[in-house]
Design an enzyme around this catalytic site. Structure first.
Site, PDB file in Angstrom:
ATOM      1  N   GLU A 112      12.667   2.762  14.804  1.00  0.00           N
ATOM      2  CA  GLU A 112      12.643   3.736  13.706  1.00  0.00           C
ATOM      3  C   GLU A 112      12.368   5.115  14.298  1.00  0.00           C
ATOM      4  O   GLU A 112      13.173   6.029  14.184  1.00  0.00           O
ATOM      5  CB  GLU A 112      11.574   3.357  12.678  1.00  0.00           C
ATOM      6  CG  GLU A 112      11.530   4.277  11.466  1.00  0.00           C
ATOM      7  CD  GLU A 112      10.434   3.902  10.473  1.00  0.00           C
ATOM      8  OE1 GLU A 112      10.477   4.426   9.347  1.00  0.00           O
ATOM      9  OE2 GLU A 112       9.537   3.095  10.812  1.00  0.00           O
ATOM     10  N   HIS A 141       8.076  -3.380  12.998  1.00  0.00           N
ATOM     11  CA  HIS A 141       8.690  -2.056  12.839  1.00  0.00           C
ATOM     12  C   HIS A 141       9.098  -1.569  14.232  1.00  0.00           C
ATOM     13  O   HIS A 141       8.230  -1.344  15.089  1.00  0.00           O
ATOM     14  CB  HIS A 141       7.683  -1.059  12.254  1.00  0.00           C
ATOM     15  CG  HIS A 141       7.475  -1.171  10.776  1.00  0.00           C
ATOM     16  ND1 HIS A 141       6.874  -2.266  10.184  1.00  0.00           N
ATOM     17  CD2 HIS A 141       7.762  -0.301   9.767  1.00  0.00           C
ATOM     18  CE1 HIS A 141       6.814  -2.066   8.870  1.00  0.00           C
ATOM     19  NE2 HIS A 141       7.346  -0.890   8.589  1.00  0.00           N
ATOM     20  N   ASP A 186       0.812  -1.219   0.000  1.00  0.00           N
ATOM     21  CA  ASP A 186       0.000   0.000   0.000  1.00  0.00           C
ATOM     22  C   ASP A 186       0.846   1.269   0.000  1.00  0.00           C
ATOM     23  O   ASP A 186       0.308   2.380  -0.012  1.00  0.00           O
ATOM     24  CB  ASP A 186      -1.005   0.007   1.162  1.00  0.00           C
ATOM     25  CG  ASP A 186      -0.465  -0.609   2.434  1.00  0.00           C
ATOM     26  OD1 ASP A 186       0.763  -0.835   2.513  1.00  0.00           O
ATOM     27  OD2 ASP A 186      -1.252  -0.869   3.364  1.00  0.00           O
TER      28      ASP A 186
END
Length: 333
Positions: free
Chosen positions: A200, A197, A16
């Site tokens: 970050e 994730h 996406d």
């Protein structure tokens, strides 16, 4: 800088986040959706990063126009198919595409489970057409809260055999991994791999948490691991991979410049780190750029770039036989 005798992989690539600007334009017209521009040239600044964004959340807003035109399940199927076509054009032999069905469904209240099914169909057809090998990673978008992530998880579980791994992405600072322990317990019970994730936007403690509490086998981005020597030792010893996304980390202002990117240090430390794109459609880059432009600018030697390419396959959510077959297929060409 790409070794053509080895498989070329991209294992951190958001489906996406890779919706073509031309497709955004065409779907906008097809579904009578008002776009900020009516030509490809004038649309691109709205859907691609032109200058570095101040932070991760600002960067993520660039993805919004791509999902705003997903007005039907057919549109979702189309962008999934085109993701495989793009992978083939980039020379990828193997790609892991991750996607958030809740995010894709949101603008037009599509059924979340229907989005998962449409993506599976589009990817399957793309692989058949273009000869690329692909696996799907389900993303829970933490930004929308625990209940929305639960809905995404249920949709993935309804297609558990077509989903390879579970991921958690979005606002790392506002929605820490500790909120999602039960979600990941169910993912592990389903037999899925885990990638998260982490490190970050938040610090090394987020990476520790992803490993210890969520069961992460790989870390997306993980740049803040550089701040914790014990963590780097642990990643190397346990062979927990870091999915590095060089250009992305500059564009989100996670790292100030490529010369300061920790990937080189990770490789020198014996950490299994690989080179990936992240959101190529939004970034205006491809895997070839990451290997031939970004990696040398980040200080990687030719041998380190080759090692990162090897790591990409070693880290892949493939079994030993699948990896061996892919190596042999590429070597035979």
């Amino acid at each position: 800088m790409i070794d053509t005798t080895l498989p070329l992989t991209d294992i951190h690539r958001h489906l996406d986040g890779n919706i073509r600007p031309q497709t955004i334009l065409e779907l906008g017209r097809q579904y009578n959706i008002s776009l900020p521009a009516q030509s490809l040239e004038t649309l691109i600044p709205h859907v691609q990063v032109i200058a570095n964004e101040p932070d991760l959340v600002s960067f993520l807003t660039k993805l919004d126009w791509g999902v705003k035109v997903l007005a039907s399940l057919d549109a979702c199927r189309r962008v999934a198919f085109e993701n495989i076509e793009d992978a083939a054009r980039n020379g990828l032999h193997y790609v892991e595409l991750r996607f958030s069905p809740g995010y894709m469904a949101m603008a037009h209240q599509l059924p979340v489970a229907g989005v998962v099914e449409a993506v599976i169909d589009g990817v399957r057809e793309g692989c058949r057409t273009f000869g690329v090998q692909a696996k799907l990673i389900g993303i829970m978008s933490r930004t929308f809260g625990e209940a929305a992530c639960q809905q995404e998880l249920e949709a993935f579980l309804a297609h558990r055999d077509q989903i390879t791994a579970l991921d958690l992405a979005g606002d790392e600072l506002g929605f820490p991994g500790s909120l999602f322990l039960s979600h990941f317990n169910r993912a592990r019970d389903a037999g899925w791999h885990i990638t998260v994730h982490a490190g970050e936007a938040a610090g090394p403690e987020s990476i520790w948490q992803a490993i210890r509490e969520l069961g992460a086998e790989r870390i997306g981005h993980g740049v803040k691991a550089i701040e914790d020597r014990a963590l780097m030792d642990f990643l190397a010893e346990q062979q927990i991979g870091i999915e590095s996304c060089l250009t992305s980390n500059i564009q989100t202002s996670t790292v100030a410049e490529l010369a300061a990117h920790p990937l080189k240090t990770f490789l020198e430390h014996g950490i299994r780190a690989s080179i990936n794109t992240d959101d190529p459609g939004v970034q205006g880059v491809d895997i070839i750029h990451e290997y031939t432009v970004a990696a040398p600018a980040a200080g990687l030697s030719r041998e380190q770039i080759r090692q990162a390419q090897i790591n990409g396959l070693e880290m892949a959510f493939l079994n030993a036989e699948e990896k061996r077959a892919l190596r042999e297929k590429v070597a035979a060409k």
